[in-house]
Enzyme design. Structure first.
Site, PDB file in Angstrom:
ATOM      1  N   CYS A 183       0.832  -1.216   0.000  1.00 33.40           N
ATOM      2  CA  CYS A 183       0.000   0.000   0.000  1.00 33.40           C
ATOM      3  C   CYS A 183       0.862   1.260   0.000  1.00 33.40           C
ATOM      4  O   CYS A 183       0.560   2.248   0.671  1.00 33.40           O
ATOM      5  CB  CYS A 183      -0.947   0.004   1.203  1.00 33.40           C
ATOM      6  SG  CYS A 183      -2.205  -1.278   1.149  1.00 33.40           S
ATOM      7  N   ALA A 184       1.946   1.210  -0.767  1.00 34.26           N
ATOM      8  CA  ALA A 184       2.841   2.369  -0.891  1.00 34.26           C
ATOM      9  C   ALA A 184       3.419   2.366  -2.307  1.00 34.26           C
ATOM     10  O   ALA A 184       4.634   2.357  -2.498  1.00 34.26           O
ATOM     11  CB  ALA A 184       3.945   2.312   0.154  1.00 34.26           C
TER      12      ALA A 184
END
Length: 471
Positions: A392-393
């Site tokens: 999630c980056a």
């Protein structure tokens, strides 16, 4: 003494933290007892092994102390706020005492508020909904999506990934100096990266923000489980974190800090609990007077067990001492680093350099391996749970893996063909409950997989590699 004669808080027995101490771990020393430490999992090669949970950065196992405290409260479960019954009063007292415990854990200032939410993501979306009109938001591209994406109604300035803590401060100072100095502004920054584990210069970034008339919110999801977080010392305006990374069960988060923007904002959720007074108007509409305090943004029946669990975790970590916990993690980091130092196929990812201070989070790529294949082999053949992918980056992984930062395509299409690029990585993470054996097994497994390959065949299913059981 009967339960009915006890005060609301004293009616719930405290868990005996010493009763669950590991026999080989002296009182007050890491690792702390966690749930699942004796769980065994099957290996695709045959037999079973004790599960090595090395995905703390996603969700840490619940502390045994936390689970015992939750179990001790369960018979006294009751509605919260306004209930006249004894169990309702007890539950209300427990909920509000959890708020005070969290405030102490974060070293909140006298006027700060603690609002219970569902997660860090929920906390930052709540703050985003409370931004004043024309607020400018400054956020580094290196942030987790929970900190990168909530600011949809604001003017967002995305800051380039810095190569050092000092460059991070200079980048922020330059961006703030170039803005209209008369409008409100907010800086959002992580305390510790969920990808590299590196610690960010939070105090210096807060000083830069305040020097230019901006406020700052700290995403402490990866910091709070590993280091002491003080709103006073860091001089941040808000802190957000999640219970499920702080050794408590899923479903509770915290937003703590200044009350003024939250007090002026419309309630995050409209409903019972957030409203002080509701009356019907003659025209058929409704007039509402909202609460001013934390209740304004806590509509509905609150997650009392979740708040109690978070408070229990705060107490347990405080009693263990973050100095001892940090020393435990640093030893485990050295075990990984030293154990893989002579394996050139393994490349650790870093913004600030390999020697930068960090918490127990390390991401890496392995030459010749698709990350899904490698992570699955660790699980299926060694009973080790890690995380693979983009964590999630996505913008940060593009920077770390040499992808085009402007690429609009989906990151990390799996593939191992010659010349084919994969923007996936593998992440190993650990914390207060991690025994040395789990990390030593991980190092041994990585070395064996790199040098000898997988012992089982794998196939692709739904974009992931899974053991091929058709043979």
């Amino acid at each position: 003494m009967s339960v009915s004669t006890l005060s609301p808080l004293s009616a719930v027995p405290d868990a005996d933290a010493d009763a669950d101490a590991d026999a080989d771990a002296p009182s007050g020393c890491a690792p702390l007892p966690v749930l699942g430490r004796d769980v065994t999992v099957p290996l695709v090669t045959g037999g079973e092994v004790t599960y090595a949970a090395l995905d703390y950065a996603a969700s840490a196992p619940a502390l045994q102390r936390v689970w015992d405290d939750v179990a001790a409260y369960a018979p006294y479960y009751g509605s919260v706020h306004r209930g006249a019954g004894h169990l309702s009063q007890l539950s209300t007292g427990l909920f509000e005492n959890a708020r005070r415990t969290v405030a102490g854990f974060l070293d909140c200032r006298e006027q700060d508020q603690v609002v219970f939410t569902r997660s860090t993501t929920d906390s930052l979306n709540l703050l985003a909904a409370a931004l004043p009109d024309d607020c400018r938001v400054f956020v580094f591209e290196t942030e987790h999506h929970a900190a990168l994406l909530p600011w949809r109604g604001a003017r967002v300035t995305l800051l380039d990934a810095p190569g050092s803590p000092q460059q991070a401060v200079r980048t922020l100072e330059h961006a703030l100096a170039a803005r209209d100095p008369h409008g409100p502004a907010l800086v959002c920054v992580t305390g510790a990266s969920n990808v590299t584990g590196e610690l960010w210069p939070v105090r210096e970034l807060a000083a830069a923000a305040h020097a230019h008339g901006a406020r700052i919110v700290l995403d402490a999801a990866q910091l709070a489980p590993h280091r002491a977080v003080s709103l006073r010392e860091l001089d941040v305006d808000w802190v957000a974190f999640s219970g499920h990374k702080l050794y408590a069960p899923f479903g509770t988060g915290v937003l703590a800090g200044r009350a003024d923007w939250l007090r002026r904002a419309e309630p995050y959720l409209a409903g019972g609990g957030a409203s002080r007074r509701v009356a019907r108007r003659a025209d058929g509409g409704v007039d509402v007077q909202w609460h001013d305090g934390a209740a304004r943004h806590e509509a509905g029946s609150p997650n009392v067990i979740g708040a109690h669990a978070v408070a229990s975790a705060c107490k347990a970590l405080g009693e263990a001492g973050f100095g001892a916990l940090a020393a435990h993690e640093e030893r485990l980091i050295r075990t990984v680093r030293d154990g893989l130092a002579d394996v050139p196929e393994v490349r650790f990812l870093s913004l600030f350099g390999d020697g930068a201070p960090r918490v127990g989070v390390l991401s890496f790529v392995v030459d010749g391996w698709n990350s899904s294949h490698f992570a699955e082999a660790l699980s299926a053949e060694y009973g080790i749970g890690v995380r693979d992918g983009l964590f999630c980056a996505h913008p940060l992984l593009r920077v770390l893996l040499g992808g085009d930062p402007q690429d609009q395509g989906e990151c990390g299409a799996p593939g191992t063909a010659p010349g084919e690029t994969s923007l996936h990585a593998v992440r190993v993470s650990f914390g207060a409950g991690t025994p040395d054996e789990h990390v030593e097994r991980f190092v041994r497994a990585v070395r064996e997989l790199v040098r000898g390959g997988a012992r089982w065949s794998y196939r692709e299913a739904d974009g992931r590699r899974v053991p091929d059981t058709s043979a």
